[in-house]
Design a protein around this motif. Sequence first.
Motif, PDB file in Angstrom:
ATOM      1  N   TRP A 282       0.679  -1.143  -0.106  1.00 16.83           N
ATOM      2  CA  TRP A 282       0.111  -0.020   0.124  1.00 16.83           C
ATOM      3  C   TRP A 282       0.809   1.296  -0.087  1.00 16.83           C
ATOM      4  CZ3 TRP A 282      -4.346   1.926  -1.372  1.00 16.83           C
ATOM      5  CH2 TRP A 282      -4.508   3.201  -0.714  1.00 16.83           C
ATOM      6  N   THR A 283       1.878   1.277   0.833  1.00 12.89           N
ATOM      7  CA  THR A 283       2.758   2.369   0.836  1.00 12.89           C
ATOM      8  C   THR A 283       3.306   2.638  -0.551  1.00 12.89           C
ATOM      9  OG1 THR A 283       3.303   2.008   3.385  1.00 12.89           O
ATOM     10  CG2 THR A 283       4.817   3.236   1.819  1.00 12.89           C
ATOM     11  N   GLN A 284       4.020   1.593  -1.145  1.00 11.14           N
ATOM     12  CA  GLN A 284       4.440   1.599  -2.483  1.00 11.14           C
ATOM     13  C   GLN A 284       3.488   2.127  -3.604  1.00 11.14           C
ATOM     14  OE1 GLN A 284       7.790   1.286  -3.269  1.00 11.14           O
ATOM     15  NE2 GLN A 284       6.993   2.372  -5.194  1.00 11.14           N
ATOM     16  N   LEU A 285       2.200   1.840  -3.489  1.00 10.71           N
ATOM     17  CA  LEU A 285       1.220   2.470  -4.306  1.00 10.71           C
ATOM     18  C   LEU A 285       0.966   3.840  -4.142  1.00 10.71           C
ATOM     19  CD1 LEU A 285      -1.651  -0.283  -3.729  1.00 10.71           C
ATOM     20  CD2 LEU A 285      -0.628   0.423  -6.074  1.00 10.71           C
ATOM     21  N   LEU A 286       1.054   4.286  -3.016  1.00  8.71           N
ATOM     22  CA  LEU A 286       1.011   5.651  -2.734  1.00  8.71           C
ATOM     23  C   LEU A 286       1.984   6.389  -3.214  1.00  8.71           C
ATOM     24  CD1 LEU A 286      -0.506   5.766   0.874  1.00  8.71           C
ATOM     25  CD2 LEU A 286      -1.495   6.373  -1.104  1.00  8.71           C
ATOM     26  N   GLN A 287       3.314   5.911  -2.819  1.00  7.53           N
ATOM     27  CA  GLN A 287       4.429   6.509  -3.319  1.00  7.53           C
ATOM     28  C   GLN A 287       4.917   6.506  -4.943  1.00  7.53           C
ATOM     29  OE1 GLN A 287       6.082   8.047  -1.287  1.00  7.53           O
ATOM     30  NE2 GLN A 287       7.981   8.708  -2.635  1.00  7.53           N
ATOM     31  N   SER A 288       3.866   5.851  -5.612  1.00  5.30           N
ATOM     32  CA  SER A 288       3.924   5.624  -7.267  1.00  5.30           C
ATOM     33  C   SER A 288       3.023   6.538  -7.966  1.00  5.30           C
ATOM     34  CB  SER A 288       4.190   4.598  -7.623  1.00  5.30           C
ATOM     35  OG  SER A 288       5.034   3.592  -7.129  1.00  5.30           O
ATOM     36  N   SER A 289       2.074   7.208  -6.933  1.00  4.71           N
ATOM     37  CA  SER A 289       1.126   7.877  -7.374  1.00  4.71           C
ATOM     38  C   SER A 289       1.258   9.606  -7.117  1.00  4.71           C
ATOM     39  CB  SER A 289      -0.233   7.645  -6.475  1.00  4.71           C
ATOM     40  OG  SER A 289      -0.253   8.246  -5.448  1.00  4.71           O
ATOM     41  N   LYS A 290       0.309  10.205  -7.381  1.00  6.06           N
ATOM     42  CA  LYS A 290       0.292  11.747  -7.148  1.00  6.06           C
ATOM     43  C   LYS A 290       0.267  12.086  -5.731  1.00  6.06           C
ATOM     44  CE  LYS A 290      -3.362  14.012  -8.229  1.00  6.06           C
ATOM     45  NZ  LYS A 290      -4.601  14.647  -8.816  1.00  6.06           N
ATOM     46  N   PHE A 291      -0.006  11.120  -4.717  1.00  3.65           N
ATOM     47  CA  PHE A 291       0.016  11.158  -3.381  1.00  3.65           C
ATOM     48  C   PHE A 291       1.306  10.915  -2.660  1.00  3.65           C
ATOM     49  CE2 PHE A 291      -4.374   9.725  -4.818  1.00  3.65           C
ATOM     50  CZ  PHE A 291      -4.813  11.081  -4.693  1.00  3.65           C
ATOM     51  N   SER A 292       2.489  10.791  -3.434  1.00  3.72           N
ATOM     52  CA  SER A 292       3.692  10.330  -2.984  1.00  3.72           C
ATOM     53  C   SER A 292       4.158  11.464  -1.727  1.00  3.72           C
ATOM     54  CB  SER A 292       4.682  10.231  -3.978  1.00  3.72           C
ATOM     55  OG  SER A 292       5.039  11.580  -4.441  1.00  3.72           O
ATOM     56  N   LYS A 293       5.111  10.788  -0.888  1.00  3.98           N
ATOM     57  CA  LYS A 293       5.745  11.496   0.025  1.00  3.98           C
ATOM     58  C   LYS A 293       6.156  12.738  -0.386  1.00  3.98           C
ATOM     59  CE  LYS A 293       8.137  11.291   4.363  1.00  3.98           C
ATOM     60  NZ  LYS A 293       8.867  10.276   5.355  1.00  3.98           N
ATOM     61  N   GLU A 294       6.781  12.994  -1.235  1.00  2.00           N
ATOM     62  CA  GLU A 294       7.619  14.196  -2.076  1.00  2.00           C
ATOM     63  C   GLU A 294       6.467  14.971  -2.727  1.00  2.00           C
ATOM     64  OE1 GLU A 294      10.094  10.887  -1.322  1.00  2.00           O
ATOM     65  OE2 GLU A 294       8.606  10.925  -2.775  1.00  2.00           O
TER      66      GLU A 294
END
Length: 271
Positions: free
Chosen positions: A219-231
């Motif tokens: 799940w964390t990786q999905l977020l990180q690969s999306s427009k919702f990434s930490k950066e």
Amino acid sequence: MKRNFVFVMISTIGLALSSCATKNATVADPNAPAYELLDLPKVSIKDFKKNSAGAYVIFDGSSLNGWRGYNKSHVPSKWSIDNGTLKFSKSPAGIQNAEGGDIIFAHDFKNFELEFEWRISQAGNSGVFFLAKEVKGQPIYISSPEYQLLDNVSHPDAKQGVDGNRKSASLYDMIPAKPQNSFPAGEWNRAKIVVNKGKVTHYQNDEKVVEYEFWTPEWTQLLQSSKFSKEKWPLAFELLNSVGGKTKSGVIGFQDHGDDIWLKNVTVKVL
């Protein structure tokens, strides 16, 4: 060092809304962005009738009891009951300066099956949210995954994203719905979202089209690969990575994306 905190807003809301207790918001990461959660009154799901399948009917075509705007104490005027449907109108007839905004059912759900039918205007875009928190000054999707509602033929979002992950029934900007079996704009589609102990399944027109699981490395990786990434969006990443917060629960909502959409037969079965 910044700490997250809770802003408690006490208000009287019609539609038989009952107040709920203050909850403390805590975040494990001391460097996470600060935010405020609005602890607005909620309804008791036990006040709503069940259908023959044992699901609570949260929209019966005749009443908006239990519904209000996201971060609001009332239903925005662009939402109304239209021939037994819950409708968002881009330009409602007879209303000047109509108020928009997303709409929520004011109850925190944890494990459930949400079912509804929807049809959208040509080139229309909308979505459904779940396990959402009401975050002061922020949109609902900052804390909630989105089941996309879209005219796949005419809306440009269908061609954006990756591998169709912005098409109807997809986990928006993360997982494409496959098979993509939506009906055209103007026709009714059936949707179902099952959330059970972090495992989530999307159905469209009676077919399973997406599966994923919250609170996992995947799940964390999905977020990180999306427009919702930490950066790209640190606060969204923080809230979505711990979707549902400490209680692992939240409200269900429908999106104002500026396009006409109709919804009906909205039910929730508590698991």
